[in-house]
Design a protein around this motif. Structure first.
Motif, PDB file in Angstrom:
ATOM      1  N   LEU A  36      74.025  23.393  53.338  1.00  0.00           N
ATOM      2  CA  LEU A  36      74.438  24.435  54.283  1.00  0.00           C
ATOM      3  C   LEU A  36      75.558  23.936  55.193  1.00  0.00           C
ATOM      4  CD1 LEU A  36      71.044  26.015  55.362  1.00  0.00           C
ATOM      5  CD2 LEU A  36      72.830  27.074  54.011  1.00  0.00           C
ATOM      6  N   ASP A  37      75.424  22.707  55.696  1.00  0.00           N
ATOM      7  CA  ASP A  37      76.460  22.146  56.561  1.00  0.00           C
ATOM      8  C   ASP A  37      77.808  22.108  55.851  1.00  0.00           C
ATOM      9  OD1 ASP A  37      74.644  21.780  58.574  1.00  0.00           O
ATOM     10  OD2 ASP A  37      74.494  19.604  58.346  1.00  0.00           O
ATOM     11  N   VAL A  38      77.822  21.547  54.661  1.00  0.00           N
ATOM     12  CA  VAL A  38      79.072  21.401  53.916  1.00  0.00           C
ATOM     13  C   VAL A  38      79.585  22.757  53.448  1.00  0.00           C
ATOM     14  CG1 VAL A  38      80.107  20.415  51.833  1.00  0.00           C
ATOM     15  CG2 VAL A  38      78.554  19.043  53.213  1.00  0.00           C
ATOM     16  N   GLY A  39      78.698  23.589  52.952  1.00  0.00           N
ATOM     17  CA  GLY A  39      79.102  24.892  52.439  1.00  0.00           C
ATOM     18  C   GLY A  39      79.740  25.777  53.494  1.00  0.00           C
ATOM     19  N   PHE A  40      79.119  25.855  54.648  1.00  0.00           N
ATOM     20  CA  PHE A  40      79.678  26.704  55.691  1.00  0.00           C
ATOM     21  C   PHE A  40      80.917  26.085  56.322  1.00  0.00           C
ATOM     22  CE2 PHE A  40      75.696  28.998  55.340  1.00  0.00           C
ATOM     23  CZ  PHE A  40      76.162  30.296  55.408  1.00  0.00           C
ATOM     24  N   ALA A  41      80.995  24.772  56.384  1.00  0.00           N
ATOM     25  CA  ALA A  41      82.220  24.128  56.861  1.00  0.00           C
ATOM     26  C   ALA A  41      83.385  24.475  55.937  1.00  0.00           C
ATOM     27  CB  ALA A  41      82.025  22.614  56.948  1.00  0.00           C
ATOM     28  N   LEU A  42      83.143  24.418  54.635  1.00  0.00           N
ATOM     29  CA  LEU A  42      84.194  24.787  53.678  1.00  0.00           C
ATOM     30  C   LEU A  42      84.525  26.272  53.758  1.00  0.00           C
ATOM     31  CD1 LEU A  42      83.135  22.692  50.565  1.00  0.00           C
ATOM     32  CD2 LEU A  42      85.102  22.313  52.052  1.00  0.00           C
ATOM     33  N   LEU A  43      83.510  27.104  53.943  1.00  0.00           N
ATOM     34  CA  LEU A  43      83.736  28.545  54.040  1.00  0.00           C
ATOM     35  C   LEU A  43      84.616  28.896  55.240  1.00  0.00           C
ATOM     36  CD1 LEU A  43      82.899  31.381  52.889  1.00  0.00           C
ATOM     37  CD2 LEU A  43      81.133  31.360  54.641  1.00  0.00           C
ATOM     38  N   PHE A  44      84.293  28.341  56.406  1.00  0.00           N
ATOM     39  CA  PHE A  44      85.094  28.627  57.598  1.00  0.00           C
ATOM     40  C   PHE A  44      86.503  28.077  57.457  1.00  0.00           C
ATOM     41  CE2 PHE A  44      80.818  28.400  59.925  1.00  0.00           C
ATOM     42  CZ  PHE A  44      80.573  29.733  59.677  1.00  0.00           C
TER      43      PHE A  44
END
Length: 166
Positions: free
Chosen positions: A54-62
């Motif tokens: 979740l941390d990595v995924g949402f960082a990449l998404l933003f």
């Protein structure tokens, strides 16, 4: 903190985010991710249930959101440094504080832009560096994200949207 101050000042004056200061924040963000999530939440049976995912995924998404703004506007709406800075700040904060930082940066930037327009210090054609707002939004999220999500029930609504959509 020193790298963030350098980014804040240089972006205000020169409208550019120095790569050296970004790399410092990015490396700190990667270390923060490992320290925050290792080993308990890093190696779970299902990768999709991992908090680190979740941390990595949402960082990449933003970050991809800002990169898309940069790409489609050819750099007139948003600079690519803002996309990189969002990635570093999101790694440092983790999920869901990175979402709060994302929202706070736009809200604070919008208020500041409105005040500058009202005081006639800028026009609708003026450019305002967004890096300082990303950093201020990150600091506000660091201290107040828990309170924001607790009082607004924002995450519960997001959970229901994702749960019933898929």
């Amino acid at each position: 903190i020193s790298a963030a101050i350098v980014i804040f000042v240089v972006d205000l004056k020169e409208k550019i985010i120095p790569d050296s200061a970004f790399f410092v924040l990015f490396i700190i963000g990667v270390f923060a991710l490992f320290l925050r999530r290792f080993p308990d939440e890093f190696f779970v049976g299902n990768l999709m249930e991992s908090a680190a995912f979740l941390d990595v995924g949402f960082a990449l998404l933003f970050s991809l959101f800002f990169a898309a703004l940069w790409f489609f506007s050819r750099g007139t709406w948003m600079g690519f440094g803002d996309a990189k800075l969002t990635l570093a700040v999101s790694f440092i904060l983790g999920w869901p504080a990175s979402l709060a930082a994302f929202l706070f940066s736009f809200w604070i930037g919008g208020i500041a832009g409105g005040v500058l327009l009202a005081l006639r210090r800028s026009t609708m054609k003026s450019t305002i560096p967004f890096g300082p707002f990303i950093l201020v939004g990150g600091v506000v999220a660091y201290f107040f994200a828990g309170y924001f999500f607790e009082t607004s029930r924002f995450l519960e609504g997001m959970y229901e949207i994702f749960y019933y959509s898929f």
